[in-house]
Motif scaffolding. Structure first.
Motif, mmCIF file in Angstrom:
data_model
loop_
_atom_site.group_PDB
_atom_site.id
_atom_site.type_symbol
_atom_site.label_atom_id
_atom_site.label_comp_id
_atom_site.label_asym_id
_atom_site.label_seq_id
_atom_site.Cartn_x
_atom_site.Cartn_y
_atom_site.Cartn_z
ATOM 1 N N VAL A 342 16.014 -2.099 6.858
ATOM 2 C CA VAL A 342 14.691 -2.257 6.137
ATOM 3 C C VAL A 342 13.784 -3.153 6.604
ATOM 4 O O VAL A 342 13.935 -4.327 7.021
ATOM 5 N N GLN A 343 12.647 -2.714 6.563
ATOM 6 C CA GLN A 343 11.483 -3.322 7.260
ATOM 7 C C GLN A 343 10.619 -4.022 6.175
ATOM 8 O O GLN A 343 9.728 -5.031 6.460
ATOM 9 N N GLY A 344 10.646 -3.218 5.104
ATOM 10 C CA GLY A 344 9.682 -3.961 4.053
ATOM 11 C C GLY A 344 10.369 -3.610 2.717
ATOM 12 O O GLY A 344 10.832 -2.696 2.460
ATOM 13 N N ILE A 345 9.937 -4.285 1.761
ATOM 14 C CA ILE A 345 10.251 -4.252 0.008
ATOM 15 C C ILE A 345 9.014 -4.306 -0.553
ATOM 16 O O ILE A 345 8.228 -5.061 -0.262
ATOM 17 N N ASP A 346 9.214 -4.076 -1.770
ATOM 18 C CA ASP A 346 8.334 -4.133 -3.039
ATOM 19 C C ASP A 346 8.916 -4.066 -4.209
ATOM 20 O O ASP A 346 9.931 -3.083 -4.749
ATOM 21 N N PHE A 347 8.827 -5.100 -5.079
ATOM 22 C CA PHE A 347 9.168 -4.799 -6.657
ATOM 23 C C PHE A 347 8.158 -4.550 -7.567
ATOM 24 O O PHE A 347 7.014 -5.020 -7.267
ATOM 25 N N TYR A 348 8.256 -3.646 -8.400
ATOM 26 C CA TYR A 348 7.334 -3.786 -9.752
ATOM 27 C C TYR A 348 8.408 -3.508 -10.867
ATOM 28 O O TYR A 348 9.074 -2.593 -11.310
ATOM 29 N N ASN A 350 11.350 -3.700 -12.819
ATOM 30 C CA ASN A 350 12.668 -3.507 -12.159
ATOM 31 C C ASN A 350 12.759 -2.432 -11.326
ATOM 32 O O ASN A 350 14.081 -2.105 -10.840
ATOM 33 N N ASP A 351 12.051 -1.835 -10.771
ATOM 34 C CA ASP A 351 11.838 -1.084 -9.437
ATOM 35 C C ASP A 351 11.764 -1.596 -8.270
ATOM 36 O O ASP A 351 10.973 -2.471 -8.164
ATOM 37 N N LEU A 352 12.555 -1.390 -7.309
ATOM 38 C CA LEU A 352 12.715 -1.835 -6.084
ATOM 39 C C LEU A 352 12.490 -0.929 -5.135
ATOM 40 O O LEU A 352 13.261 0.304 -4.990
ATOM 41 N N VAL A 353 11.637 -0.911 -4.018
ATOM 42 C CA VAL A 353 11.343 0.052 -3.101
ATOM 43 C C VAL A 353 11.545 -0.496 -1.871
ATOM 44 O O VAL A 353 11.186 -1.604 -1.396
ATOM 45 N N LYS A 422 3.137 1.127 -11.129
ATOM 46 C CA LYS A 422 4.055 1.580 -12.057
ATOM 47 C C LYS A 422 4.504 3.099 -11.765
ATOM 48 O O LYS A 422 5.678 3.412 -11.817
ATOM 49 N N LYS A 423 3.501 4.111 -11.255
ATOM 50 C CA LYS A 423 3.704 5.290 -10.838
ATOM 51 C C LYS A 423 3.840 5.538 -9.367
ATOM 52 O O LYS A 423 4.421 6.428 -8.944
ATOM 53 N N TYR A 424 3.250 4.687 -8.638
ATOM 54 C CA TYR A 424 3.053 5.153 -6.923
ATOM 55 C C TYR A 424 3.739 3.894 -6.193
ATOM 56 O O TYR A 424 3.616 2.818 -6.600
ATOM 57 N N VAL A 425 4.009 4.477 -5.113
ATOM 58 C CA VAL A 425 4.273 3.546 -3.810
ATOM 59 C C VAL A 425 3.202 3.672 -2.756
ATOM 60 O O VAL A 425 2.740 4.799 -2.433
#
Length: 603
Positions: A342-348, A350-353, A422-425
């Motif tokens: 993994v190179q990058g992460i983001d939380f919104y 309880n969503d983790l991408v 909420k809807k997009y990455v």
């Protein structure tokens, strides 16, 4: 030639092909037909998935009539030619062979029948998973593929469950007018996926791409120049699969030209060095976790050094171990392999991408990989490492799979400029070896519902002219119209903070702060950047250092002022990405890949 090449076939090759078809038609399909390991794209229709599929001999009770020869004596008067003296005819008893029909009951193998194993689930459950196959069986003229889902061997499904001969591309691409862009836009970036007649993913280089436009054209290598305004329709074709995308080069050549005129805030930092990435890679690159030696305990690291002298000013603690891989063993090509690097992460909420690139790929110009979505409401800290194995019960495993989505193979750039709403990455897919060139920067939007790209923009940021560009290797998404981006001005030994705002398809850039320091003195690369909205601060991560700097966006802090720093001894495991949601701060470590929460950080 990458595209537009016409295949030529000799008569000898044609005969060979016909011969192979004859052989295939007479093949015994009771056994699996092996293929290369390929990625399968799931379609919208749902079909049953079975644990097994076998062609078995069926034993059936059948009554058969057989003729049996039997000798027996029949008392029958047979006239003798000579008559007696009294004139009477003489008779004698003769033996006669008779044949009798005897009905016998016999057990006999009369036919073969396909037998499905246990019904496991339906293919719709794997709509957003990473599905692969390397064998199939033919039943009644239909192919049934044995599939692997997120790395785990599962069972057989009708090939109609796949997206057969389908092309899925971004409907709209909007490019900034950039007279200094020496590269242009790679049309392949607009491809989500293209499949063949059996639902197998087609390599992007095999897709024919054409450009219909009065102003624009596509090069032999598939790039569209953004040096002048215009519109075009890009057509993507492979076999019967076909799709189109509308591409626009915006008209304002001055869009994105701004001024870097903020006075940087000086710091009193001592000379701080960190270990080199080469040392970190040497110590940890071979320690990729497998399902057999999954980690079963959390890590917790306390800061060993801070600017304030408080050695326990912060700690980081594991909240989630990522799956070791999400692809089947033997996934050698990059389209098929979903790495745990993994190179990058983001939380919104309880969503983790996460942005997942294979080791070493983040440094490539056209760096591509996969994005993975996790519903953290359903996450258990340790078990998800076991997803590619059979160590979980099927029902438990399936409950996890329903809370994971894997994107198609897509452009990610360095992979650390990741943000979500909420809807997009969003991914700012820049090359980390670009040396601050004046080419355009590509912003990719991905729908969370499908994890497929739905829009692509490019923008540029120049300080006055193309001579002083600002290429951002790290950025954070604030909302669907705003980015905060970090630029290291190495020549002037400072970090600049830029706010990039989108209105429709146009972008404006403004410098909103600057720190008069390199922070790390030995030219280490930034490994993560994020804005914490609760405290109005930026966090900048290096290999084992975390810097806290005032953002000044809402008046709570002074823009560009160094507030603190924290050093963590992680055994030379690099920080790989930062994220913030509300007051919380998260970071990622690899080898094994885990996400940690930052606690007790001084406000």
């Amino acid at each position: 030639m990458r595209r537009f090449a016409l295949g030529m076939m000799t008569s000898a090759a044609l005969m060979a092909g016909l011969a192979s078809q004859v052989q295939a038609s007479s093949k015994d399909y009771s056994k699996s037909t092996k293929t290369d390991l390929v990625t399968k794209i799931m379609g919208n229709k749902s079909y049953q998935v079975y644990s097994s599929l076998k062609l078995e001999e069926v034993t059936k009770k059948v009554k058969t009539k057989t003729k049996e020869k039997k000798k027996y004596t029949v008392k029958k008067k047979v006239a003798v030619k000579k008559k007696s003296k009294k004139g009477k005819t003489k008779y004698k008893t003769v033996k006669q062979v008779k044949y009798k029909w005897v009905t016998k009951t016999a057990y006999k193998n009369v036919k073969k029948k396909w037998k499905f194993g246990k019904k496991l689930t339906v293919s719709a459950d794997f709509r957003y998973a990473h599905v692969q196959s390397k064998s199939y069986k033919v039943k009644d003229g239909k192919r049934y593929y044995y599939i692997y889902v997120n790395g785990r061997p599962v069972g057989y499904v009708n090939e109609k469950a796949f997206a057969l001969s389908k092309a899925n591309v971004v409907s709209q691409v909007s490019l900034v007018n950039n007279p200094s862009d020496s590269v242009g836009f790679n049309a392949e970036d607009a491809i989500n996926y293209v499949t063949d007649q059996h639902g197998s993913l087609v390599d992007n280089d095999s897709v024919e791409i054409s450009c219909k436009s009065a102003e624009l054209n596509i090069s032999d290598t598939g790039y569209v120049s953004s040096r002048k305004a215009g519109t075009a329709v890009l057509t993507f074709k492979y076999g019967k699969a076909k799709a189109t995308s509308k591409l626009t080069v915006r008209g304002d050549a001055k869009e994105g030209i701004s001024s870097a005129d903020v006075t940087p805030v000086k710091t009193d930092l001592p000379e701080i060095e960190t270990w080199s990435a080469n040392d970190g890679a040497r110590l940890s690159s071979s320690s990729t976790i497998t399902s057999k030696d999954a980690v079963s305990s959390s890590h917790k690291y306390w800061a060993t050094k801070t600017m304030s002298g408080n050695a326990k000013g912060a700690d980081i603690e594991t909240i989630f171990y990522h799956p070791a891989v999400l692809s089947a063993p033997g996934s050698s090509n990059l389209e098929a392999k979903v790495s745990s690097a993994v190179q990058g992460i983001d939380f919104y909420d309880n969503d983790l991408v996460t942005s997942n690139l294979d080791l070493g790929q983040a440094d490539n110009w056209e760096a591509r990989g996969h994005m993975v979505y996790y519903n953290m409401r359903k996450v258990k800290k340790y078990n998800w490492q076991l997803i590619p194995s059979k160590m979980l019960s099927f029902n438990t495993w399936l409950s996890y799979i329903k809370n994971i989505k894997v994107s198609p193979y897509m452009k990610l750039g360095h992979g650390q400029s990741v943000g979500s709403t909420k809807k997009y990455v969003y991914v700012l897919a820049n090359w980390n070896r670009s040396k601050n060139w004046s080419n355009s920067q590509e912003l990719i939007r991905v729908k969370k519902s499908t994890m497929e790209i739905d829009k692509i923009w490019t923008f540029k940021v120049w300080n006055g002219s193309a001579k002083y560009p600002r290429i951002f290797l790290n950025a954070d998404v604030i909302d669907d119209n705003t980015l905060l981006a970090l630029f290291h001005n190495a020549s002037k030994h400072r970090y600049e903070y830029w706010k990039i705002s989108r209105s429709g398809d146009s972008f404006k850039a403004k410098e909103v702060g600057a720190t008069g320091s390199d922070l790390i003195s030995n030219s280490a690369e930034v490994q993560g950047f994020v804005w914490n909205s609760a405290y109005d601060v930026y966090y900048i991560a290096f290999n084992d250092y975390l810097f806290k700097i005032g953002a000044g966006l809402d008046g709570k802090t002074d823009a560009g002022k160094l507030l603190n720093y924290y050093k963590f001894d992680t055994g030379r495991r690099e920080f790989e990405g930062l994220s913030s949601y509300g007051p919380e701060l998260y970071l990622n470590l690899n080898h094994p890949t885990e996400t940690l929460k930052v606690n007790h950080i001084t406000k």
